[in-house]
Design a protein around this motif. Sequence first.
Motif, PDB file in Angstrom:
ATOM      1  N   VAL B   6       1.106  -1.195  -0.062  1.00 47.44           N
ATOM      2  CA  VAL B   6      -0.100   0.391   0.124  1.00 47.44           C
ATOM      3  C   VAL B   6       1.005   1.026   0.225  1.00 47.44           C
ATOM      4  O   VAL B   6       1.736   1.086   1.084  1.00 47.44           O
ATOM      5  CB  VAL B   6      -0.608  -0.032   1.320  1.00 47.44           C
ATOM      6  CG1 VAL B   6      -2.466   0.991   1.247  1.00 47.44           C
ATOM      7  CG2 VAL B   6      -1.831  -1.348   1.781  1.00 47.44           C
ATOM      8  N   ASN B   8       0.931   5.497   0.496  1.00 50.46           N
ATOM      9  CA  ASN B   8      -0.058   7.146   0.745  1.00 50.46           C
ATOM     10  C   ASN B   8       0.464   7.972   0.393  1.00 50.46           C
ATOM     11  O   ASN B   8      -0.733   9.137   1.091  1.00 50.46           O
ATOM     12  CB  ASN B   8      -0.404   6.368   2.452  1.00 50.46           C
ATOM     13  CG  ASN B   8      -1.218   5.308   2.497  1.00 50.46           C
ATOM     14  OD1 ASN B   8      -1.782   4.528   1.416  1.00 50.46           O
ATOM     15  ND2 ASN B   8      -1.091   4.687   3.739  1.00 50.46           N
ATOM     16  N   GLU B   9       1.504   8.453   0.079  1.00 47.48           N
ATOM     17  CA  GLU B   9       2.119   9.656  -0.775  1.00 47.48           C
ATOM     18  C   GLU B   9       2.730   9.419  -2.064  1.00 47.48           C
ATOM     19  O   GLU B   9       2.467   8.618  -2.058  1.00 47.48           O
ATOM     20  CB  GLU B   9       2.929   9.792   0.327  1.00 47.48           C
ATOM     21  CG  GLU B   9       3.293   9.611   1.663  1.00 47.48           C
ATOM     22  CD  GLU B   9       1.763  10.407   1.850  1.00 47.48           C
ATOM     23  OE1 GLU B   9       1.968  11.938   1.405  1.00 47.48           O
ATOM     24  OE2 GLU B   9       0.980  10.459   3.219  1.00 47.48           O
ATOM     25  N   ALA B  16       8.069   7.534   0.418  1.00 50.27           N
ATOM     26  CA  ALA B  16       7.451   6.622   0.862  1.00 50.27           C
ATOM     27  C   ALA B  16       7.123   5.497  -0.658  1.00 50.27           C
ATOM     28  O   ALA B  16       7.088   4.257  -0.369  1.00 50.27           O
ATOM     29  CB  ALA B  16       5.514   6.762   1.039  1.00 50.27           C
ATOM     30  N   TYR B  40      -2.993   4.661  -2.875  1.00 46.92           N
ATOM     31  CA  TYR B  40      -4.422   5.494  -1.402  1.00 46.92           C
ATOM     32  C   TYR B  40      -4.199   6.735  -1.445  1.00 46.92           C
ATOM     33  O   TYR B  40      -2.823   7.183  -1.416  1.00 46.92           O
ATOM     34  CB  TYR B  40      -4.494   4.995  -1.044  1.00 46.92           C
ATOM     35  CG  TYR B  40      -5.767   5.200  -0.001  1.00 46.92           C
ATOM     36  CD1 TYR B  40      -7.315   5.358  -1.066  1.00 46.92           C
ATOM     37  CD2 TYR B  40      -6.195   4.574   1.352  1.00 46.92           C
ATOM     38  CE1 TYR B  40      -8.686   5.668  -0.147  1.00 46.92           C
ATOM     39  CE2 TYR B  40      -7.411   5.102   1.749  1.00 46.92           C
ATOM     40  CZ  TYR B  40      -8.302   5.672   0.989  1.00 46.92           C
ATOM     41  OH  TYR B  40     -10.171   5.933   1.836  1.00 46.92           O
ATOM     42  N   LEU B 104      -8.038  -3.188  -2.103  1.00 49.46           N
ATOM     43  CA  LEU B 104      -7.144  -3.050  -0.658  1.00 49.46           C
ATOM     44  C   LEU B 104      -7.846  -4.080  -0.322  1.00 49.46           C
ATOM     45  O   LEU B 104      -7.056  -4.749   0.410  1.00 49.46           O
ATOM     46  CB  LEU B 104      -7.320  -1.676  -0.592  1.00 49.46           C
ATOM     47  CG  LEU B 104      -6.581  -1.537   0.485  1.00 49.46           C
ATOM     48  CD1 LEU B 104      -4.966  -1.541   0.887  1.00 49.46           C
ATOM     49  CD2 LEU B 104      -6.806  -0.793   1.514  1.00 49.46           C
ATOM     50  N   LEU B 114       1.131  -7.615   4.241  1.00 50.15           N
ATOM     51  CA  LEU B 114       0.170  -6.553   3.759  1.00 50.15           C
ATOM     52  C   LEU B 114       1.571  -5.368   4.477  1.00 50.15           C
ATOM     53  O   LEU B 114       1.489  -5.271   5.724  1.00 50.15           O
ATOM     54  CB  LEU B 114      -0.604  -5.822   4.147  1.00 50.15           C
ATOM     55  CG  LEU B 114      -1.487  -4.915   3.200  1.00 50.15           C
ATOM     56  CD1 LEU B 114      -1.393  -4.714   1.678  1.00 50.15           C
ATOM     57  CD2 LEU B 114      -3.259  -4.760   3.648  1.00 50.15           C
ATOM     58  N   VAL B 115       2.378  -4.765   3.823  1.00 51.40           N
ATOM     59  CA  VAL B 115       2.935  -3.478   3.810  1.00 51.40           C
ATOM     60  C   VAL B 115       2.430  -2.162   3.210  1.00 51.40           C
ATOM     61  O   VAL B 115       2.593  -2.181   2.480  1.00 51.40           O
ATOM     62  CB  VAL B 115       4.805  -4.066   3.240  1.00 51.40           C
ATOM     63  CG1 VAL B 115       5.615  -3.299   3.935  1.00 51.40           C
ATOM     64  CG2 VAL B 115       5.170  -5.573   4.063  1.00 51.40           C
ATOM     65  N   THR B 116       2.934  -1.494   4.330  1.00 53.54           N
ATOM     66  CA  THR B 116       2.309  -0.312   3.909  1.00 53.54           C
ATOM     67  C   THR B 116       3.520   0.802   3.869  1.00 53.54           C
ATOM     68  O   THR B 116       4.075   1.112   5.100  1.00 53.54           O
ATOM     69  CB  THR B 116       1.362   0.153   4.794  1.00 53.54           C
ATOM     70  OG1 THR B 116       0.085   0.101   5.058  1.00 53.54           O
ATOM     71  CG2 THR B 116       0.073   1.444   4.360  1.00 53.54           C
ATOM     72  N   PHE B 117       3.324   1.423   2.736  1.00 49.98           N
ATOM     73  CA  PHE B 117       4.785   2.993   2.587  1.00 49.98           C
ATOM     74  C   PHE B 117       3.335   4.899   3.007  1.00 49.98           C
ATOM     75  O   PHE B 117       2.752   3.792   1.776  1.00 49.98           O
ATOM     76  CB  PHE B 117       5.109   2.129   1.604  1.00 49.98           C
ATOM     77  CG  PHE B 117       6.263   0.947   1.541  1.00 49.98           C
ATOM     78  CD1 PHE B 117       6.673   1.627   1.917  1.00 49.98           C
ATOM     79  CD2 PHE B 117       5.641   0.640   0.995  1.00 49.98           C
ATOM     80  CE1 PHE B 117       8.049   0.308   2.426  1.00 49.98           C
ATOM     81  CE2 PHE B 117       6.738  -1.054   1.098  1.00 49.98           C
ATOM     82  CZ  PHE B 117       7.547  -0.748   1.473  1.00 49.98           C
ATOM     83  N   GLY B 118       3.409   5.298   3.771  1.00 47.83           N
ATOM     84  CA  GLY B 118       3.448   6.704   4.029  1.00 47.83           C
ATOM     85  C   GLY B 118       3.766   7.214   4.825  1.00 47.83           C
ATOM     86  O   GLY B 118       5.155   7.167   5.231  1.00 47.83           O
TER      87      GLY B 118
END
Lengths: 98, 119, 123
Positions: B6, B8-9, B16, B40, B104, B114-118
């Motif tokens: 994911v 986010n930026e 990110a 996102y 998502l 699930l790895v998020t970058f933001g």
Amino acid sequence: MLHIINKSPFVSSTLETCLEVATGGSVLLIEDAVYGAVAGTILEKKVSAAQTKLKLHVLGPDLEARGMSGALIPGVEKIDYAGFVDLVSRHKTCQSWL
Amino acid sequence: MKLGIVINEGPYQHQASDSAYLFCKAALAKGHEIFRVFFYHDGVNNATRLTEPPQDDRNVVARWSALAQEHGIDLVVCVAAALRRGIKEENLAPGFRISGLGQLVEAGIQADRLVTFGD
Amino acid sequence: MSGDTIKKFLFVNRKAPYGTVYALESLEVVLITAAFDQDVSLAFLDDGVYQLKKGQNTKGIEMKNFSLTYRALEGYDIEKLFVEKEAMEARGLTKEDLLVDVTVLDRQAMGQLMDDQDVILSF
């Protein structure tokens, strides 16, 4: 669980909250959070003390980009992106503390 | 291992998208599968083909397109977040598609991690 | 779609509302996740507790007041809302200041809640 932090501990309480909330597992410092892994800062004692319950890692490329490849807090392990992938794979879940 | 990512930026403003890209490359090199990359919030700005960075800088958008083409990665842009920010079919870079938030949630269900970058 | 797999999703909210879009767009994912019949919990840590403050009135900033959505979560069978005790106390808030009924957990219990999840999304 793997906890991923990306904020400098000098502007955000994220690292501090994470170290208190996390029950165990690993923490990985990336992006601006890498400053939290460096030896000789006002935060060293607190970060170091968390190692009784957490294994700490820091992303090498982010340290080097910032000119911070000097001494790390003893016990903190420097890894590369491949090591980042292995950490994710080794833990059942991961949480990015955004 | 099957990975969901994911972002986010948007590109250039925040690291990110760069971190996520390098993570994906390392994961692919180790033989893992990238099930989906979901964009996102301002992350949808990674999908515009109108971007023109200076020649001596990395091209974040083109890099994602190339990775998607090479490895068959599903790059999904959230429709509601995209429309809010002027990202539409007509300015979508190659390899990206616009879809709903269900994509998502599905990534969360189907992927092993699930790895998020933001921010 | 995704068959019968039911995973435990935890949404971790640590940001105040309105200053950035994260709180609003996080709620949108929460609703969709519930529509996929997943096991959904929400956690509010640090400034995230401000998302639940009673009496939000956004007229003067011309933005949508989405705080009422938290009250509607029950209708989507989302009933597991957890608030970090230390964050609430540090901000001079009590349960009575919040617009929904929540379970208050100290940091250690919050950590255990996180350990119990399959997927953690943080916005």
